[in-house]
Each structure stands twice: as structure tokens, then as C-alpha cells.
Design an enzyme around this catalytic site. Structure first.
Site, PDB file in Angstrom:
ATOM      1  N   PRO A 130      -2.569  -5.993  -1.949  1.00 12.45           N
ATOM      2  CA  PRO A 130      -2.718  -5.513  -0.568  1.00 12.45           C
ATOM      3  C   PRO A 130      -3.836  -4.472  -0.493  1.00 12.45           C
ATOM      4  O   PRO A 130      -3.835  -3.505  -1.252  1.00 12.45           O
ATOM      5  CB  PRO A 130      -1.354  -4.879  -0.266  1.00 12.45           C
ATOM      6  CG  PRO A 130      -0.795  -4.519  -1.601  1.00 12.45           C
ATOM      7  CD  PRO A 130      -1.310  -5.551  -2.555  1.00 12.45           C
ATOM      8  N   ALA A 156      -6.263  -2.374   2.395  1.00 12.64           N
ATOM      9  CA  ALA A 156      -6.406  -2.049   3.812  1.00 12.64           C
ATOM     10  C   ALA A 156      -7.807  -2.369   4.337  1.00 12.64           C
ATOM     11  O   ALA A 156      -8.758  -2.522   3.565  1.00 12.64           O
ATOM     12  CB  ALA A 156      -6.112  -0.557   4.001  1.00 12.64           C
ATOM     13  N   SER A 186      -1.848  -6.261   3.566  1.00  8.93           N
ATOM     14  CA  SER A 186      -1.527  -4.839   3.732  1.00  8.93           C
ATOM     15  C   SER A 186      -0.962  -4.545   5.111  1.00  8.93           C
ATOM     16  O   SER A 186      -1.339  -5.166   6.103  1.00  8.93           O
ATOM     17  CB  SER A 186      -2.806  -4.007   3.537  1.00  8.93           C
ATOM     18  OG  SER A 186      -2.605  -2.675   3.973  1.00  8.93           O
ATOM     19  N   GLN A 221       2.913  -6.504   2.508  1.00  5.60           N
ATOM     20  CA  GLN A 221       3.091  -5.166   1.929  1.00  5.60           C
ATOM     21  C   GLN A 221       3.591  -4.201   2.994  1.00  5.60           C
ATOM     22  O   GLN A 221       3.042  -4.144   4.097  1.00  5.60           O
ATOM     23  CB  GLN A 221       1.760  -4.658   1.351  1.00  5.60           C
ATOM     24  CG  GLN A 221       1.845  -3.250   0.761  1.00  5.60           C
ATOM     25  CD  GLN A 221       1.307  -2.193   1.699  1.00  5.60           C
ATOM     26  OE1 GLN A 221       0.364  -2.446   2.441  1.00  5.60           O
ATOM     27  NE2 GLN A 221       1.893  -1.003   1.674  1.00  5.60           N
ATOM     28  N   TYR A 253       4.361  -0.403   4.269  1.00  6.13           N
ATOM     29  CA  TYR A 253       4.344   1.057   4.291  1.00  6.13           C
ATOM     30  C   TYR A 253       5.358   1.454   5.347  1.00  6.13           C
ATOM     31  O   TYR A 253       5.383   0.867   6.435  1.00  6.13           O
ATOM     32  CB  TYR A 253       2.984   1.591   4.741  1.00  6.13           C
ATOM     33  CG  TYR A 253       1.928   1.717   3.674  1.00  6.13           C
ATOM     34  CD1 TYR A 253       2.182   2.326   2.450  1.00  6.13           C
ATOM     35  CD2 TYR A 253       0.623   1.274   3.922  1.00  6.13           C
ATOM     36  CE1 TYR A 253       1.190   2.456   1.498  1.00  6.13           C
ATOM     37  CE2 TYR A 253      -0.380   1.417   2.977  1.00  6.13           C
ATOM     38  CZ  TYR A 253      -0.087   2.014   1.765  1.00  6.13           C
ATOM     39  OH  TYR A 253      -1.073   2.152   0.828  1.00  6.13           O
ATOM     40  N   THR A 304       5.384  -0.403  -1.022  1.00  8.66           N
ATOM     41  CA  THR A 304       4.537   0.486  -1.827  1.00  8.66           C
ATOM     42  C   THR A 304       5.243   1.828  -1.938  1.00  8.66           C
ATOM     43  O   THR A 304       5.463   2.514  -0.936  1.00  8.66           O
ATOM     44  CB  THR A 304       3.147   0.603  -1.188  1.00  8.66           C
ATOM     45  OG1 THR A 304       2.588  -0.709  -1.144  1.00  8.66           O
ATOM     46  CG2 THR A 304       2.243   1.514  -2.006  1.00  8.66           C
ATOM     47  N   LYS A 308       6.186  -1.823  -5.550  1.00  8.41           N
ATOM     48  CA  LYS A 308       4.846  -1.580  -6.093  1.00  8.41           C
ATOM     49  C   LYS A 308       4.618  -0.086  -6.308  1.00  8.41           C
ATOM     50  O   LYS A 308       4.898   0.716  -5.407  1.00  8.41           O
ATOM     51  CB  LYS A 308       3.801  -2.100  -5.095  1.00  8.41           C
ATOM     52  CG  LYS A 308       2.353  -1.770  -5.428  1.00  8.41           C
ATOM     53  CD  LYS A 308       1.412  -2.499  -4.484  1.00  8.41           C
ATOM     54  CE  LYS A 308      -0.046  -2.263  -4.780  1.00  8.41           C
ATOM     55  NZ  LYS A 308      -0.575  -1.076  -4.108  1.00  8.41           N
ATOM     56  N   HIS A 325      -1.960   2.476  -7.800  1.00 11.96           N
ATOM     57  CA  HIS A 325      -2.658   2.356  -6.520  1.00 11.96           C
ATOM     58  C   HIS A 325      -4.182   2.386  -6.731  1.00 11.96           C
ATOM     59  O   HIS A 325      -4.936   2.929  -5.934  1.00 11.96           O
ATOM     60  CB  HIS A 325      -2.231   3.499  -5.596  1.00 11.96           C
ATOM     61  CG  HIS A 325      -2.173   3.153  -4.132  1.00 11.96           C
ATOM     62  ND1 HIS A 325      -1.000   3.089  -3.423  1.00 11.96           N
ATOM     63  CD2 HIS A 325      -3.161   2.871  -3.233  1.00 11.96           C
ATOM     64  CE1 HIS A 325      -1.269   2.793  -2.153  1.00 11.96           C
ATOM     65  NE2 HIS A 325      -2.577   2.644  -2.007  1.00 11.96           N
ATOM     66  N   ARG A 355      -5.809   5.890  -6.730  1.00  8.58           N
ATOM     67  CA  ARG A 355      -6.056   6.525  -5.427  1.00  8.58           C
ATOM     68  C   ARG A 355      -4.963   7.490  -5.017  1.00  8.58           C
ATOM     69  O   ARG A 355      -5.073   8.148  -3.975  1.00  8.58           O
ATOM     70  CB  ARG A 355      -6.202   5.451  -4.350  1.00  8.58           C
ATOM     71  CG  ARG A 355      -7.412   4.587  -4.545  1.00  8.58           C
ATOM     72  CD  ARG A 355      -7.329   3.289  -3.776  1.00  8.58           C
ATOM     73  NE  ARG A 355      -7.502   3.417  -2.342  1.00  8.58           N
ATOM     74  CZ  ARG A 355      -8.683   3.489  -1.723  1.00  8.58           C
ATOM     75  NH1 ARG A 355      -9.785   3.507  -2.441  1.00  8.58           N
ATOM     76  NH2 ARG A 355      -8.755   3.551  -0.415  1.00  8.58           N
ATOM     77  N   ARG A 410     -10.864  -6.690 -13.938  1.00  8.71           N
ATOM     78  CA  ARG A 410     -12.215  -7.145 -13.576  1.00  8.71           C
ATOM     79  C   ARG A 410     -12.605  -8.424 -14.316  1.00  8.71           C
ATOM     80  O   ARG A 410     -13.650  -9.000 -14.046  1.00  8.71           O
ATOM     81  CB  ARG A 410     -13.259  -6.057 -13.936  1.00  8.71           C
ATOM     82  CG  ARG A 410     -13.004  -4.694 -13.324  1.00  8.71           C
ATOM     83  CD  ARG A 410     -13.230  -4.691 -11.809  1.00  8.71           C
ATOM     84  NE  ARG A 410     -13.087  -3.348 -11.257  1.00  8.71           N
ATOM     85  CZ  ARG A 410     -11.936  -2.834 -10.797  1.00  8.71           C
ATOM     86  NH1 ARG A 410     -10.821  -3.572 -10.812  1.00  8.71           N
ATOM     87  NH2 ARG A 410     -11.881  -1.613 -10.327  1.00  8.71           N
ATOM     88  N   ARG A 461     -10.042  -4.229  -5.906  1.00  9.79           N
ATOM     89  CA  ARG A 461     -11.495  -4.076  -5.712  1.00  9.79           C
ATOM     90  C   ARG A 461     -12.267  -5.330  -6.086  1.00  9.79           C
ATOM     91  O   ARG A 461     -13.250  -5.672  -5.419  1.00  9.79           O
ATOM     92  CB  ARG A 461     -12.012  -2.862  -6.493  1.00  9.79           C
ATOM     93  CG  ARG A 461     -11.478  -1.533  -5.911  1.00  9.79           C
ATOM     94  CD  ARG A 461     -12.097  -0.340  -6.573  1.00  9.79           C
ATOM     95  NE  ARG A 461     -11.513   0.920  -6.103  1.00  9.79           N
ATOM     96  CZ  ARG A 461     -10.381   1.442  -6.544  1.00  9.79           C
ATOM     97  NH1 ARG A 461      -9.672   0.809  -7.468  1.00  9.79           N
ATOM     98  NH2 ARG A 461      -9.937   2.587  -6.063  1.00  9.79           N
TER      99      ARG A 461
END
Ligand code: FMN
Length: 338
Positions: free
Chosen positions: A78, A80, A107, A129, A131, A157, A213, A237, A240, A272, A292
Site C-alpha cells: 500500500p 499513498a 492504500s 489497507q 488506517y 497498518t 502490517k 514502513h 518512514r 529491489r 518504492r
């Protein structure tokens, strides 16, 4: 740049395309970004232990998560505000994930409604997801829309009673571009900082599997199982939230041991490469999620960029499996990594 051949190439392309506001938001982590960097470094520290002279004429990257078949052990995390990366935003990501045969987790803070995402990729497997806002009605309305539109798991989350302090955002005075509408505004509405384990019962009331999560310890992994979680995501996260916590990969084994088969264990943070996914599988993850890596593809080339990131990662998983001496993700064991 010539045609991108890996996720790092997409990261460079995204850095060129995105404005300073969006780039700070997507790339940044909390505090000194020690955890952000360590998520990637942890994968570099681990070494694979290949077995040779195994028949690998037929290799499959397919596996299942929560009973859903996926074509590769990589899901979309997820993330944003995807319309800040590309005008097609979450709709592009949903289509690319569906075409690749994997699950996208949408998200709460998405720039497309759950119903729009479902319509953009009908027939795809999708999770939502959650919140939890101070105004629980707003959260319940979003969950209801997701449930009505065929989202098949709820991922709560758990590491975000407050947003982490992301200094790149402060330096650019980060703002959501005015033309975007966010389903659940994580910057405006306050989160319910009183959220606790008991609230998993409320979420279970929707009768979908609950995924927790943001687990980094054996203690919380056990509590998640005791409160009925179908899966946990070992995650910080993407570096973050609380800076100074371990890389996700370094917390994985502790969580796998504590869960002891009672739930599926997923991981995100720093993935990655296809070989990163294999290292996580060897340490006991069922699959990994990418944040990412996906958004760099989206920023560079919209739906096609996300599709290409998934295609590259799938190829890396496939070749990695073969060179590891494994015919499928199920063959990857603890002995395949040190
Ligand atoms: C720009 C950005 C936005 C994110 N937004 C959310 C979100 O809305 N909800 C959530 O649960 N996690 C969010 N995350 C965390 C991701 O789900 C995931 O844990 C993280 O990106 C994994 O690390 P990676 O980016 O190294 O793959 C976000 C991460 C990034 C980078």
C-alpha cells in the site's frame, strides 16, 4: 538513459521525472534515515547458498498467499498518493498488478476510490489497507466500499499512531497537490492513536482475513496470532516511521519463529531485486511486497513502468531460483541463505 534493465534504473528515471515535492515524499524516510538505508543494506549482508546439479529445466515462480494464487512471490505494498507519481495513479498500478498475476494492496490514502480501482482492474485480486482515523465513521465507510468492491483482505497498518517525522518533507514544505483528492486524508484527519489489539476484533467483523502490517518483534507477532491475524507483514514502513528500528529482513526470523506456522508471514522494506525476495523466502517469508520499486516504475512510465518492474523482478526470481537449485518458491529453505 537506454532501456531500464533493473529497479535502480527506474529509480534514476523517477528522480528525473518527479518534482522536488513528490520526490521528497516518495523517497524519504524518518529521522536520519538509518532504517531506510539499512532495509537495503540488510539484503546485501545476507548471502545465498546455492545447490548445484539440480534439474531446473522447469522453474515456476508461482505461489499462494492467503489461498490466492500469485504468479510471483511479490505483491504491491500500500502506497499513498500514487497520482502524484503519474496521472493514472492507482488505476495504472492495479492494471499492471492484475496483468502480472499478483495482488495490489490499495492504500487508505489513495488518490482513487476503492470502487474506481476495482473497475479499472476487474477480476484482479486486491486487498485494502486500513488506517484508522479518529473519526471511525470515515474509516468504516472506506472499508465498506472496499468490501462491496471485492477487496479480499484487510491489511491494518499498526505502526502509525502518528506519522513519522520525515525531514525531506519538512525541507520542501511538502504539500498534496491541489488537484488531487485523497480517499482518506492522512495529513488532515488525525489517526486514532488509541488503537489497540482489541480493535482487531472490530476489523474481523468484516469477515475478511485480517493482515497486520508493521510487526518487528516476536512479542507483537504472538499477539497478532492470538488476535486472529491471518498474516503479518514484517515491516518498518519503508523506514518512514520510527528511525533506528531494525531492517525488516533482520527482524524476519524472530517473527517467523514466534508465529510458528499460525499465520502467513510477509515482508516489505528494501526489496529491489528478485534475489532479495529469495533471501526473504529463505528466512521464512511467504512473499514480499514492494513499495518504492513499484512507484519508481509508475513515475517513469505509468502502467507500463509498473508492469516492467514486475516483469524484471519476476525474471530475476526465476533465474535466481534456477541458480539456487530450486524449481519453485516452495523449494527455498532456511539452508539457502546465511
Ligand atoms: C511514499 C510512500 C507512501 C506509503 N504509504 C503507505 C500507506 O498509505 N499505507 C501503508 O500502510 N504503508 C505505506 N507505505 C509503506 C509501504 O507500504 C511499505 O511498507 C514500504 O514502502 C516498503 O518499503 P520499500 O519502499 O523499500 O519497498 C508507504 C511507503 C512509501 C515509500
Amino acid at each position: 538513459m537506454s532501456k531500464p534493465v533493473n529497479v535502480w534504473d527506474y529509480e534514476r528515471l523517477a528522480e528525473e521525472r518527479l518534482d522536488a515535492n513528490a520526490l521528497a515524499y516518495f523517497a524519504g524516510g524518518a529521522g536520519d534515515e538509518v532504517t531506510l538505508r539499512d532495509n537495503v543494506a540488510a539484503f546485501e549482508r545476507r548471502k545465498l547458498r546455492p545447490r548445484v546439479l539440480v534439474d531446473v529445466r522447469k522453474v515456476s515462480t508461482a505461489t499462494t498467499v492467503l489461498g490466492t494464487e500469485i504468479a510471483l512471490p511479490i505483491l504491491i505494498a500500500p502506497l499513498a498518493l500514487q497520482r502524484m507519481a503519474h496521472e493514472d495513479g492507482e488505476l495504472a498500478t492495479a492494471r499492471a498488478a492484475a496483468a502480472a498475476g499478483t495482488i495490489m494492496c490499495l492504500s487508505t490514502a489513495s488518490t482513487a476510490r476503492p470502487a474506481e480501482v476495482a473497475a479499472a482492474a476487474p477480476g484482479s485480486a486486491r486487498w485494502f489497507q486500513v488506517y484508522v482515523f479518529g473519526d471511525r465513521g470515515q474509516t468504516e465507510a472506506l472499508i465498506a466500499e472496499a468490501v462491496d468492491n471485492g477487496f479480499s483482505a484487510l491489511m491494518i497498518t499498526a505502526d502509525t499512531p502518528y506519522l513519522g517525522r520525515r525531514e525531506r518533507d519538512l525541507r520542501v514544505d511538502f504539500k498534496i497537490p491541489e488537484h488531487l483528492t485523497v480517499a482518506g486524508d492522512i495529513f488532515g484527519e488525525g489517526f486514532d492513536a488509541g488503537l489497540s489489539w482489541r480493535d482487531l476484533e472490530w476489523l474481523a467483523g468484516y469477515e475478511l482475513p485480517v493482515v497486520v502490517k508493521g510487526i518487528l518483534t516476536a512479542e507483537d507477532a504472538r499477539l497478532a496470532c492470538e488476535h486472529g491475524a491471518a498474516a503479518v507483514v514484517v515491516s518498518n514502513h519503508g523506514g518512514r516511521q520510527l528511525d533506528g528500528v531494525p531492517a525488516s529482513l533482520d527482524a524476519l526470523e524472530e517473527v517467523v519463529e514466534a508465529v510458528d506456522g499460525r499465520a502467513e508471514v510477509l515482508l516489505d522494506g528494501g526489496v529491489r531485486r528478485g534475489t532479495d525476495a529469495l533471501k526473504a523466502l529463505a528466512l521464512g517469508a511467504r512473499a514480499v511486497l514492494i513499495g518504492r520499486a513499484m512507484v519508481w516504475g509508475l513515475a517513469a512510465a505509468g502502467e507500463q513502468g509498473v508492469a516492467d518492474v514486475l516483469r524484471l523482478l519476476k525474471q530475476e526470481v526465476e533465474l535466481g531460483l534456477a541458480l539456487l537449485g530450486c524449481a519453485s518458491p516452495a523449494d527455498v529453505t532456511r539452508a539457502h541463505v546465511t
